[in-house]
Design a protein around this motif. Sequence first.
Motif, PDB file in Angstrom:
ATOM      1  N   LYS A 139       0.908  -1.197   0.091  1.00  0.00           N
ATOM      2  CA  LYS A 139       0.058   0.104  -0.057  1.00  0.00           C
ATOM      3  C   LYS A 139       0.822   1.270   0.044  1.00  0.00           C
ATOM      4  O   LYS A 139       0.414   2.267  -0.933  1.00  0.00           O
ATOM      5  CB  LYS A 139      -0.794   0.008   1.054  1.00  0.00           C
ATOM      6  CG  LYS A 139      -1.881   1.150   1.366  1.00  0.00           C
ATOM      7  CD  LYS A 139      -2.792   1.322   2.542  1.00  0.00           C
ATOM      8  CE  LYS A 139      -3.798   2.401   2.550  1.00  0.00           C
ATOM      9  NZ  LYS A 139      -4.691   2.442   3.584  1.00  0.00           N
ATOM     10  N   PRO A 140       1.913   1.106   0.921  1.00  0.00           N
ATOM     11  CA  PRO A 140       2.590   2.715   0.698  1.00  0.00           C
ATOM     12  C   PRO A 140       3.399   2.979  -0.616  1.00  0.00           C
ATOM     13  O   PRO A 140       3.296   3.940  -1.022  1.00  0.00           O
ATOM     14  CB  PRO A 140       3.743   2.083   1.867  1.00  0.00           C
ATOM     15  CG  PRO A 140       3.149   1.246   2.668  1.00  0.00           C
ATOM     16  CD  PRO A 140       2.292   0.319   1.928  1.00  0.00           C
ATOM     17  N   VAL A 141       3.920   1.882  -1.351  1.00  0.00           N
ATOM     18  CA  VAL A 141       4.476   2.121  -2.624  1.00  0.00           C
ATOM     19  C   VAL A 141       3.368   2.306  -3.413  1.00  0.00           C
ATOM     20  O   VAL A 141       3.749   3.218  -4.434  1.00  0.00           O
ATOM     21  CB  VAL A 141       5.460   0.881  -3.109  1.00  0.00           C
ATOM     22  CG1 VAL A 141       5.635   0.742  -4.499  1.00  0.00           C
ATOM     23  CG2 VAL A 141       6.228   0.353  -1.961  1.00  0.00           C
ATOM     24  N   THR A 142       2.361   1.922  -3.529  1.00  0.00           N
ATOM     25  CA  THR A 142       0.938   2.078  -4.398  1.00  0.00           C
ATOM     26  C   THR A 142       0.897   3.455  -4.146  1.00  0.00           C
ATOM     27  O   THR A 142       0.611   4.380  -5.078  1.00  0.00           O
ATOM     28  CB  THR A 142      -0.193   1.200  -4.148  1.00  0.00           C
ATOM     29  OG1 THR A 142       0.395  -0.102  -4.492  1.00  0.00           O
ATOM     30  CG2 THR A 142      -1.235   1.560  -5.225  1.00  0.00           C
ATOM     31  N   GLU A 143       0.814   4.190  -2.957  1.00  0.00           N
ATOM     32  CA  GLU A 143       0.373   5.346  -2.683  1.00  0.00           C
ATOM     33  C   GLU A 143       1.435   6.335  -3.158  1.00  0.00           C
ATOM     34  O   GLU A 143       1.160   7.369  -3.716  1.00  0.00           O
ATOM     35  CB  GLU A 143       0.287   5.633  -1.069  1.00  0.00           C
ATOM     36  CG  GLU A 143      -1.057   5.010  -0.470  1.00  0.00           C
ATOM     37  CD  GLU A 143      -1.000   5.080   1.031  1.00  0.00           C
ATOM     38  OE1 GLU A 143       0.051   5.537   1.494  1.00  0.00           O
ATOM     39  OE2 GLU A 143      -2.360   4.744   1.589  1.00  0.00           O
ATOM     40  N   CYS A 144       2.744   6.004  -3.197  1.00  0.00           N
ATOM     41  CA  CYS A 144       3.805   6.763  -3.772  1.00  0.00           C
ATOM     42  C   CYS A 144       3.714   6.849  -5.272  1.00  0.00           C
ATOM     43  O   CYS A 144       3.796   7.882  -5.596  1.00  0.00           O
ATOM     44  CB  CYS A 144       5.247   6.142  -3.550  1.00  0.00           C
ATOM     45  SG  CYS A 144       5.708   6.199  -1.685  1.00  0.00           S
ATOM     46  N   ILE A 145       3.288   5.836  -6.031  1.00  0.00           N
ATOM     47  CA  ILE A 145       3.101   5.867  -7.447  1.00  0.00           C
ATOM     48  C   ILE A 145       2.042   6.812  -7.688  1.00  0.00           C
ATOM     49  O   ILE A 145       1.998   7.688  -8.893  1.00  0.00           O
ATOM     50  CB  ILE A 145       2.816   4.401  -7.923  1.00  0.00           C
ATOM     51  CG1 ILE A 145       4.242   3.466  -7.811  1.00  0.00           C
ATOM     52  CG2 ILE A 145       2.336   4.212  -9.540  1.00  0.00           C
ATOM     53  CD1 ILE A 145       4.045   2.030  -8.004  1.00  0.00           C
TER      54      ILE A 145
END
Length: 259
Positions: A139-145
């Motif tokens: 989720k954090p990486v997806t939010e970054c993208i």
Amino acid sequence: MGLLQEWFLHETKNSEEEMEHRPQNEEINFYRAVSSGDMDAVRRNCEQNRFTDTEGVGTLSRNPVTNLKYHFVITTAFVTRLCVEAGMEMEQAFRLSDFYILKLDNLYTAQAVSALHDQMVLDFTGKMRLLQKNIGTSKPVTECIDYIYFHIKERITVEDLAAHTGLSPSYLSRLFKKEIGISISDYIREKKIEKAQNLLKFCDYSLIEIATYLSFSSQSHFIQQFKKIVGMTPKKYRDLNYCTVWNTTANKKPDTAAP
């Protein structure tokens, strides 16, 4: 005549003429092919001209071109929502949808509408195909993208992303590189250069305008980073690619770069 009575007469006429719509599974399979990134299936559908085949398709307007435009909007709406459900960033999906629907305003032949339809579904399919490679990100990486996509014009730092996700910069950096394979700064740089490529293809912005628009520190820094990633200068890239893709519609260039 009231609407209820009009509908009853319309339904009776259709029943007498034995009008039937296509099996729903064909339509669903097509939408699934787009949202799953199945380029071969979608391209096959386009080559078979299924979009312009009126057999088993409802009539939404007595004008053939207007009828096709209405079906285009319906198709785009379904594709957009299924792609969002399958993982496409919502803002990107709806911007893409708006872009293609607005292109309809300047189309006046069934052939032009059909060509735009094929371009639209292949564009969505291609983006979903690339997206499949990143499935499984946290989720954090997806939010970054998502954040990077939405704020691509701004200067984005690891600290900005850490504050957005609620993680420490060091932990987020390690997590991002582990899942995506490159550092956050390299990913941001690549996405800015991708945006620059579209601006060079479809817009008349000067190099300094593009550098400023994408928050590069200077025009020379933009040129340096572009050449490092693309392998040629922005000027040479524009000379080779300017407006070579949008040949299926009118001579008018897009008002904005494609996402």
